[in-house]
Design a protein around this motif. Structure first.
Motif, PDB file in Angstrom:
ATOM      1  N   LEU A 264       6.013   5.926  14.843  1.00 30.12           N
ATOM      2  CA  LEU A 264       5.932   4.477  14.674  1.00 30.12           C
ATOM      3  C   LEU A 264       4.496   4.027  14.414  1.00 30.12           C
ATOM      4  CD1 LEU A 264       8.459   3.211  17.377  1.00 30.12           C
ATOM      5  CD2 LEU A 264       8.818   3.433  14.911  1.00 30.12           C
ATOM      6  N   LYS A 265       3.548   4.624  15.106  1.00 34.00           N
ATOM      7  CA  LYS A 265       2.148   4.261  14.880  1.00 34.00           C
ATOM      8  C   LYS A 265       1.705   4.641  13.461  1.00 34.00           C
ATOM      9  CE  LYS A 265       0.849   4.547  19.758  1.00 34.00           C
ATOM     10  NZ  LYS A 265       0.140   5.336  20.807  1.00 34.00           N
ATOM     11  N   MET A 266       2.237   5.756  12.940  1.00 36.77           N
ATOM     12  CA  MET A 266       1.867   6.185  11.592  1.00 36.77           C
ATOM     13  C   MET A 266       2.355   5.199  10.534  1.00 36.77           C
ATOM     14  SD  MET A 266       2.888   9.651   9.486  1.00 36.77           S
ATOM     15  CE  MET A 266       4.600   9.123   9.310  1.00 36.77           C
ATOM     16  N   ILE A 267       3.570   4.652  10.715  1.00 36.17           N
ATOM     17  CA  ILE A 267       4.115   3.763   9.675  1.00 36.17           C
ATOM     18  C   ILE A 267       3.742   2.297   9.906  1.00 36.17           C
ATOM     19  CG2 ILE A 267       6.063   5.305   9.209  1.00 36.17           C
ATOM     20  CD1 ILE A 267       7.833   3.135  10.655  1.00 36.17           C
ATOM     21  N   ASP A 268       2.953   2.008  10.937  1.00 36.13           N
ATOM     22  CA  ASP A 268       2.515   0.637  11.187  1.00 36.13           C
ATOM     23  C   ASP A 268       1.825   0.094   9.934  1.00 36.13           C
ATOM     24  OD1 ASP A 268       1.931  -1.746  12.440  1.00 36.13           O
ATOM     25  OD2 ASP A 268       0.204  -0.968  13.535  1.00 36.13           O
ATOM     26  N   GLY A 269       2.347  -0.997   9.395  1.00 34.19           N
ATOM     27  CA  GLY A 269       1.768  -1.588   8.189  1.00 34.19           C
ATOM     28  C   GLY A 269       2.455  -1.191   6.898  1.00 34.19           C
ATOM     29  N   ILE A 270       3.479  -0.339   6.950  1.00 35.71           N
ATOM     30  CA  ILE A 270       4.171   0.072   5.730  1.00 35.71           C
ATOM     31  C   ILE A 270       4.829  -1.145   5.071  1.00 35.71           C
ATOM     32  CG2 ILE A 270       6.374   0.627   6.863  1.00 35.71           C
ATOM     33  CD1 ILE A 270       6.640   3.014   4.966  1.00 35.71           C
ATOM     34  N   ILE A 271       4.767  -1.216   3.747  1.00 30.15           N
ATOM     35  CA  ILE A 271       5.383  -2.339   3.020  1.00 30.15           C
ATOM     36  C   ILE A 271       6.885  -2.286   3.197  1.00 30.15           C
ATOM     37  CG2 ILE A 271       5.788  -3.334   0.737  1.00 30.15           C
ATOM     38  CD1 ILE A 271       2.972  -2.443  -0.029  1.00 30.15           C
ATOM     39  N   TYR A 272       7.473  -3.434   3.466  1.00 32.11           N
ATOM     40  CA  TYR A 272       8.913  -3.553   3.718  1.00 32.11           C
ATOM     41  C   TYR A 272       9.526  -4.390   2.599  1.00 32.11           C
ATOM     42  CZ  TYR A 272      13.252  -4.764   6.202  1.00 32.11           C
ATOM     43  OH  TYR A 272      14.559  -4.940   6.573  1.00 32.11           O
ATOM     44  N   GLY A 273      10.530  -3.845   1.944  1.00 37.36           N
ATOM     45  CA  GLY A 273      11.144  -4.566   0.826  1.00 37.36           C
ATOM     46  C   GLY A 273      10.273  -4.486  -0.416  1.00 37.36           C
ATOM     47  N   GLU A 274      10.469  -5.427  -1.312  1.00 35.92           N
ATOM     48  CA  GLU A 274       9.723  -5.405  -2.572  1.00 35.92           C
ATOM     49  C   GLU A 274       8.259  -5.748  -2.343  1.00 35.92           C
ATOM     50  OE1 GLU A 274      11.510  -7.835  -5.534  1.00 35.92           O
ATOM     51  OE2 GLU A 274      13.321  -6.621  -5.670  1.00 35.92           O
ATOM     52  N   ASP A 275       7.406  -5.145  -3.160  1.00 37.35           N
ATOM     53  CA  ASP A 275       5.981  -5.436  -3.131  1.00 37.35           C
ATOM     54  C   ASP A 275       5.695  -6.491  -4.200  1.00 37.35           C
ATOM     55  OD1 ASP A 275       3.258  -5.545  -3.085  1.00 37.35           O
ATOM     56  OD2 ASP A 275       2.923  -3.390  -3.285  1.00 37.35           O
ATOM     57  N   PRO A 276       5.347  -7.720  -3.818  1.00 38.79           N
ATOM     58  CA  PRO A 276       5.198  -8.787  -4.807  1.00 38.79           C
ATOM     59  C   PRO A 276       4.204  -8.487  -5.926  1.00 38.79           C
ATOM     60  CG  PRO A 276       5.203  -9.695  -2.589  1.00 38.79           C
ATOM     61  CD  PRO A 276       5.135  -8.203  -2.444  1.00 38.79           C
ATOM     62  N   LYS A 277       3.157  -7.723  -5.626  1.00 38.32           N
ATOM     63  CA  LYS A 277       2.154  -7.477  -6.668  1.00 38.32           C
ATOM     64  C   LYS A 277       2.740  -6.700  -7.841  1.00 38.32           C
ATOM     65  CE  LYS A 277       0.062  -3.101  -5.154  1.00 38.32           C
ATOM     66  NZ  LYS A 277      -1.167  -2.426  -4.701  1.00 38.32           N
ATOM     67  N   GLN A 278       3.840  -5.994  -7.607  1.00 38.18           N
ATOM     68  CA  GLN A 278       4.489  -5.244  -8.683  1.00 38.18           C
ATOM     69  C   GLN A 278       5.528  -6.091  -9.422  1.00 38.18           C
ATOM     70  OE1 GLN A 278       6.078  -1.904  -6.550  1.00 38.18           O
ATOM     71  NE2 GLN A 278       4.104  -0.889  -6.367  1.00 38.18           N
ATOM     72  N   GLY A 279       5.670  -7.332  -9.006  1.00 39.37           N
ATOM     73  CA  GLY A 279       6.637  -8.216  -9.626  1.00 39.37           C
ATOM     74  C   GLY A 279       7.744  -8.574  -8.652  1.00 39.37           C
ATOM     75  N   PHE A 280       8.193  -9.827  -8.699  1.00 35.62           N
ATOM     76  CA  PHE A 280       9.263 -10.270  -7.816  1.00 35.62           C
ATOM     77  C   PHE A 280      10.029 -11.410  -8.471  1.00 35.62           C
ATOM     78  CE2 PHE A 280       5.591 -12.837  -6.794  1.00 35.62           C
ATOM     79  CZ  PHE A 280       6.087 -14.106  -6.537  1.00 35.62           C
ATOM     80  N   VAL A 281      11.233 -11.634  -7.983  1.00 29.53           N
ATOM     81  CA  VAL A 281      12.086 -12.704  -8.509  1.00 29.53           C
ATOM     82  C   VAL A 281      12.242 -13.779  -7.448  1.00 29.53           C
ATOM     83  CG1 VAL A 281      14.416 -13.305  -9.298  1.00 29.53           C
ATOM     84  CG2 VAL A 281      13.331 -11.197 -10.093  1.00 29.53           C
TER      85      VAL A 281
END
Length: 485
Positions: A264-281
């Motif tokens: 859990l400490k390793m994945i702290d901060g992992i992006i969840y869902g879509e990454d807006p900088k790559q585009g989003f709707v």
């Protein structure tokens, strides 16, 4: 004639015998029309395409983790002689998959949903199992593997298969599927391999429950390969638990590793869902903050965004539209390359401007290949090639010639409303991330989530993410996941 038939039969039997190889796991003979060298070459060819399609997730610590654990497990597998590579790709979809020749990929979406190292290790062993038992090579030999990219369309009709890589990449991620027997075998290998490197494979069974809950919550949304052609989830849970007990007894494994907090400490901060900088709707408009453009998507159309292209289609699959970069020094050169690439026959072409940007509009037909002319209709396309920000963007809308007029306005509305993105709110949109919190006092999961300001509408989603039930009681000091920007 009889002599000729017997000779052909003998040749066929000889070829079949020569194409058999010993399965590294079972020791039995399998019909294998692909040599090991061909299998390894296929993996080497697939890897750059998969990375181009999704991109690698930018987290060196997590990439080191999957490589280290993967190599440790590969070393005790039934095919330790081949070179393995393990990578985390930048996709929110919950999935893990293996391709021939030793390449294993986990999405950041599945990494976010693991709750300890043992769950990760069980799935890792499952994917290595597919390679060790040569399942994907067997699929290729049977002609089941549709294409090298391993991704097929979800809603796009067969007519558009003529667009090759575009249509076949499709909407949603539907990775290579194996039969139930192959999945059972990989489950067994996942338990064996993860136990042999010291992990508690009972946790693998628990993760299947998380996947099942996610499937039930998502309805028909794309879900992990694990639950598509796999054994009944309830039976699978029971079987894997029993296998885990058997292997722990067989190896006299005391205190098998779970390593919840470390993971859990390793994945702290992992992006969840879509990454807006790559585009989003948002509200039927696609925004790309990095490339600074926007355009509307037809209402009720499904879409998929990848580093290579944005793809859209109605649920009935009678049309499709996609945006991608078009190579070429000039608009004219880009148009010529595009026409050649998709073997289009232009009907009409003209220079236009789109919100002040120079562009070319083309109406063209793509006729079916000669051998399939009777089964497939003529595909008609509307293409806008728009010059903006030093790039040529091609937007192609396609349907059957018969339905083209019905979709023309939808196509042209998206294309004519391509424009520069200048809204600061969209340009500076931040992704949601998994954050690890320590609960300050004993409570139920629901109480702990509310204390961390999780809204009621997100409670069940967060319970699944944590692999828990909302009424589970937690001790003071327990780590939990929440989602924040």
């Amino acid at each position: 004639m009889k002599k000729y038939s017997i000779t052909c039969l003998m040749v066929s039997v000889l070829l079949l015998f020569n194409s058999c190889s010993t399965n590294p796991v079972t020791g039995k003979k399998d019909v294998m029309l692909m040599s090991e060298e061909q299998e390894l070459a296929l993996g080497r060819e697939s890897d750059p395409q998969i990375i181009a399609q999704f991109g690698l997730y930018d987290n060196p610590a997590m990439q080191r983790f999957i490589q280290e654990k993967g190599q440790q497990m590969a070393a005790i597998s039934h095919r330790s002689n081949i070179k393995y590579e393990f990578k985390i790709v930048d996709s929110p979809v919950i999935n893990a998959f293996a391709v021939p020749g030793g390449y294993v990929y986990f999405t950041r979406g599945i990494m976010a949903h693991f709750n300890n190292e043992a769950q990760f290790a069980g799935v890792l062993g499952h994917e290595i199992g597919h390679i060790a038992a040569r399942h994907s090579a067997q699929q290729q030999s049977k002609g089941i593997l549709a294409q090298l990219g391993l991704i097929v369309g979800m809603v796009v009709s067969p007519e558009f298969a003529q667009f090759g890589d575009v249509a076949s990449q499709g909407l949603g991620l539907l990775f290579l599927k194996f039969g139930r027997d192959a999945e059972r075998e990989s489950d067994q290998l996942g338990v064996e391999y993860s136990t042999k490197i010291g992990y508690d494979a009972h946790q693998m069974a628990d993760f299947f429950t998380t996947l099942q809950r996610q499937q039930e919550k998502s309805g028909n949304a794309p879900i992990p390969d694990f639950l598509s052609t796999h054994p009944n989830p309830g039976d699978r849970y029971t079987t894997v638990n029993q296998l885990a007990t058997d292997w722990q007894q067989k190896l006299s494994l005391q205190n098998p590793k779970v390593n919840r907090n470390n993971y859990l400490k390793m994945i702290d901060g992992i992006i969840y869902g879509e990454d807006p900088k790559q585009g989003f709707v948002e509200n039927n408009v696609f925004y790309h903050p990095e490339l600074k453009f926007q355009f509307p998507i037809p209402a009720n159309w499904a879409y998929q965004n990848t580093p290579q292209q944005v793809q859209m289609a109605p649920k009935d699959g009678k049309a499709m539209m996609f945006l991608t970069l078009a190579p070429g020094e000039t608009l004219e050169a880009a148009a010529q390359q595009l026409v050649q690439k998709y073997q289009l026959q232009p009907i009409e072409s003209k220079k236009i401007t789109v919100n002040g940007l120079p562009a070319i509009a083309i109406v063209a037909d793509q006729k079916p290949q000669q051998q399939t002319q009777q089964q497939q209709q003529v595909v008609r396309t509307l293409t806008y090639i728009i010059q903006y920000g030093g790039n040529n963007y091609s937007m192609i809308g396609a349907s059957s010639a018969e339905n083209f007029n019905s979709y023309f306005q939808l196509f042209s509305n998206s294309m004519e409303n391509f424009r520069e993105l200048s809204d600061p709110d969209k340009l500076n949109r931040k992704p949601e991330r998994v954050r690890i919190k320590t609960i300050s006092q004993s409570a139920t999961l629901a109480q702990a989530l509310r204390a961390n300001k999780v809204p009621d509408t997100k409670m069940e989603e967060l319970a699944i993410l944590n692999g828990m039930k909302l009424d589970d009681r937690l001790d003071q000091g327990t780590l939990i996941k929440v989602v924040e920007k």
